[in-house]
Design a protein around this motif. Sequence first.
Motif, PDB file in Angstrom:
ATOM      1  N   MET A   1      25.834  -3.978 -52.759  1.00 36.16           N
ATOM      2  CA  MET A   1      24.977  -3.825 -51.584  1.00 36.16           C
ATOM      3  C   MET A   1      24.845  -2.354 -51.212  1.00 36.16           C
ATOM      4  O   MET A   1      25.817  -1.610 -51.247  1.00 36.16           O
ATOM      5  CB  MET A   1      25.550  -4.592 -50.393  1.00 36.16           C
ATOM      6  CG  MET A   1      24.710  -4.488 -49.131  1.00 36.16           C
ATOM      7  SD  MET A   1      25.556  -5.158 -47.685  1.00 36.16           S
ATOM      8  CE  MET A   1      26.861  -3.941 -47.461  1.00 36.16           C
ATOM      9  N   GLU A   2      23.631  -1.939 -50.874  1.00 29.63           N
ATOM     10  CA  GLU A   2      23.374  -0.572 -50.430  1.00 29.63           C
ATOM     11  C   GLU A   2      23.004  -0.608 -48.951  1.00 29.63           C
ATOM     12  O   GLU A   2      22.160  -1.405 -48.529  1.00 29.63           O
ATOM     13  CB  GLU A   2      22.224   0.039 -51.216  1.00 29.63           C
ATOM     14  CG  GLU A   2      21.979   1.504 -50.940  1.00 29.63           C
ATOM     15  CD  GLU A   2      22.943   2.423 -51.670  1.00 29.63           C
ATOM     16  OE1 GLU A   2      23.900   2.893 -51.001  1.00 29.63           O
ATOM     17  OE2 GLU A   2      22.756   2.654 -52.866  1.00 29.63           O
ATOM     18  N   ILE A   3      23.653   0.228 -48.157  1.00 29.52           N
ATOM     19  CA  ILE A   3      23.301   0.371 -46.748  1.00 29.52           C
ATOM     20  C   ILE A   3      22.378   1.568 -46.631  1.00 29.52           C
ATOM     21  O   ILE A   3      22.701   2.668 -47.083  1.00 29.52           O
ATOM     22  CB  ILE A   3      24.550   0.544 -45.873  1.00 29.52           C
ATOM     23  CG1 ILE A   3      25.404  -0.725 -45.911  1.00 29.52           C
ATOM     24  CG2 ILE A   3      24.147   0.861 -44.426  1.00 29.52           C
ATOM     25  CD1 ILE A   3      26.740  -0.596 -45.216  1.00 29.52           C
ATOM     26  N   LEU A   4      21.217   1.343 -46.042  1.00 31.08           N
ATOM     27  CA  LEU A   4      20.189   2.379 -45.975  1.00 31.08           C
ATOM     28  C   LEU A   4      19.741   2.572 -44.531  1.00 31.08           C
ATOM     29  O   LEU A   4      19.460   1.606 -43.820  1.00 31.08           O
ATOM     30  CB  LEU A   4      18.995   1.960 -46.839  1.00 31.08           C
ATOM     31  CG  LEU A   4      17.920   2.998 -47.126  1.00 31.08           C
ATOM     32  CD1 LEU A   4      18.485   4.132 -47.968  1.00 31.08           C
ATOM     33  CD2 LEU A   4      16.732   2.354 -47.833  1.00 31.08           C
ATOM     34  N   GLY A   5      19.707   3.823 -44.088  1.00 29.57           N
ATOM     35  CA  GLY A   5      19.110   4.162 -42.804  1.00 29.57           C
ATOM     36  C   GLY A   5      17.730   4.733 -43.041  1.00 29.57           C
ATOM     37  O   GLY A   5      17.550   5.606 -43.895  1.00 29.57           O
ATOM     38  N   VAL A   6      16.726   4.233 -42.311  1.00 28.92           N
ATOM     39  CA  VAL A   6      15.353   4.719 -42.451  1.00 28.92           C
ATOM     40  C   VAL A   6      14.778   4.963 -41.059  1.00 28.92           C
ATOM     41  O   VAL A   6      14.808   4.074 -40.207  1.00 28.92           O
ATOM     42  CB  VAL A   6      14.456   3.718 -43.211  1.00 28.92           C
ATOM     43  CG1 VAL A   6      13.044   4.278 -43.351  1.00 28.92           C
ATOM     44  CG2 VAL A   6      15.025   3.397 -44.585  1.00 28.92           C
ATOM     45  N   ASP A   7      14.265   6.157 -40.840  1.00 31.77           N
ATOM     46  CA  ASP A   7      13.641   6.525 -39.574  1.00 31.77           C
ATOM     47  C   ASP A   7      12.165   6.784 -39.862  1.00 31.77           C
ATOM     48  O   ASP A   7      11.804   7.819 -40.437  1.00 31.77           O
ATOM     49  CB  ASP A   7      14.325   7.768 -39.007  1.00 31.77           C
ATOM     50  CG  ASP A   7      13.760   8.192 -37.644  1.00 31.77           C
ATOM     51  OD1 ASP A   7      12.844   7.512 -37.154  1.00 31.77           O
ATOM     52  OD2 ASP A   7      14.253   9.194 -37.094  1.00 31.77           O
ATOM     53  N   ILE A   8      11.302   5.846 -39.489  1.00 28.84           N
ATOM     54  CA  ILE A   8       9.869   5.947 -39.774  1.00 28.84           C
ATOM     55  C   ILE A   8       9.205   6.595 -38.568  1.00 28.84           C
ATOM     56  O   ILE A   8       8.853   5.938 -37.591  1.00 28.84           O
ATOM     57  CB  ILE A   8       9.268   4.558 -40.052  1.00 28.84           C
ATOM     58  CG1 ILE A   8      10.075   3.841 -41.131  1.00 28.84           C
ATOM     59  CG2 ILE A   8       7.807   4.681 -40.469  1.00 28.84           C
ATOM     60  CD1 ILE A   8       9.808   2.348 -41.198  1.00 28.84           C
ATOM     61  N   GLY A   9       9.060   7.904 -38.628  1.00 29.82           N
ATOM     62  CA  GLY A   9       8.502   8.644 -37.509  1.00 29.82           C
ATOM     63  C   GLY A   9       7.013   8.884 -37.670  1.00 29.82           C
ATOM     64  O   GLY A   9       6.459   8.775 -38.763  1.00 29.82           O
ATOM     65  N   PHE A  10       6.366   9.252 -36.565  1.00 33.23           N
ATOM     66  CA  PHE A  10       4.941   9.578 -36.630  1.00 33.23           C
ATOM     67  C   PHE A  10       4.712  10.870 -37.405  1.00 33.23           C
ATOM     68  O   PHE A  10       3.678  11.032 -38.051  1.00 33.23           O
ATOM     69  CB  PHE A  10       4.375   9.735 -35.214  1.00 33.23           C
ATOM     70  CG  PHE A  10       4.291   8.450 -34.449  1.00 33.23           C
ATOM     71  CD1 PHE A  10       3.209   7.607 -34.601  1.00 33.23           C
ATOM     72  CD2 PHE A  10       5.292   8.088 -33.560  1.00 33.23           C
ATOM     73  CE1 PHE A  10       3.120   6.420 -33.892  1.00 33.23           C
ATOM     74  CE2 PHE A  10       5.218   6.906 -32.845  1.00 33.23           C
ATOM     75  CZ  PHE A  10       4.129   6.066 -33.011  1.00 33.23           C
ATOM     76  N   GLY A  11       5.670  11.796 -37.340  1.00 32.60           N
ATOM     77  CA  GLY A  11       5.530  13.056 -38.048  1.00 32.60           C
ATOM     78  C   GLY A  11       6.165  13.036 -39.419  1.00 32.60           C
ATOM     79  O   GLY A  11       5.537  13.426 -40.410  1.00 32.60           O
TER      80      GLY A  11
END
Length: 345
Positions: A1-11
């Motif tokens: 299992m891979e733990i992934l953080g993703v921040d989908i910003g407008f910029g």
Amino acid sequence: MEILGVDIGFGFTKATNGRDALIFKSVLGEATELQFQEQILQNPQGSEDHLRIEVDGKGYFVGELAERQSSNRFFTLDPTQLVGRFARILALTAASRLVGSYLPINLVTGLPIGYYRQHKEALNRVLAGEHKILVQEAGGKKVEKTLSVNKVRIIPQPFGSLFNAMLNDSGELSDKRLVKEKIGIVDVGFRTSDYTISDRMRYSERGSRTTDSGIAKAFTAIANALREQSGVNIELYRLYDAVEKGTIKVRGKEFDLRDTVEQAFNQLATAVAAEVERLWADDWDVDAIVVTGGGGAVLAPYLLPLIEGNVLPVEAGRDARLNNVTGYWKFGRHLWAKGELGAGS
């Protein structure tokens, strides 16, 4: 299992798996076959990042590649558009670089507080499940990948920075002071500014809000001034380097942006500081205030002197754009590295 953080910003879209981090502009473009893909000359600063992905049979250039190569480019400051049209492609682009095919992914991401309730379920739907994609590398080789997103946890965006400060890389508490105190968080992004209070780890609805006072407001003022001087409409996502350097060339003529940038950032900082004072008027017992986000780092020299209270200094030498997404990943470690906590924890 891979733990992934993703921040989908407008910029910018930011992502990390704890080992590597990725940042690229949240710009999409129609993919086209490039007739010549080699560098003209060796670039001492490194080659252009090649982000090309095919989702549901449609090809996209992403980030800098879209800006440089696509005739039709797509960029949005609308939250419904970001979640419905952009988020899946941007998140899968990031995951395709950081996670191997078929490896189960547990993903943590965030939404601005003001958009959280309205868009949480829709964002969950577009991210969860199995995604078959085609990734084309810079040399032209195409690789099929299947990304299996097993679990998605969506949290209010500014809590990413709090978790980043509070948790270590194992997802365990490292700074217990933040658990015991009342902390105000000012998260300045591209489209929005988020304000929230963690009162001994209890969320304060009264002290939490999303406003439109993001860096885009300053960039819009700069773009308007440039249009008056040059007659050209400059897209906001093409101003980053110019604002940092203080100059821009338009059709061969150089324009000095330093005074315009200074004025725009001062006005924005004044607006953000006024929002802090108004929103937290009853929260005079805040122990410390954290200014975070990529916009927070840019605005810090103008903003910090205007905010009353114990404002923690912005850490030098670190890319503040990664504060939230690193916190997302640490929170994922906290949830899943040793088994997810109960709903009441």
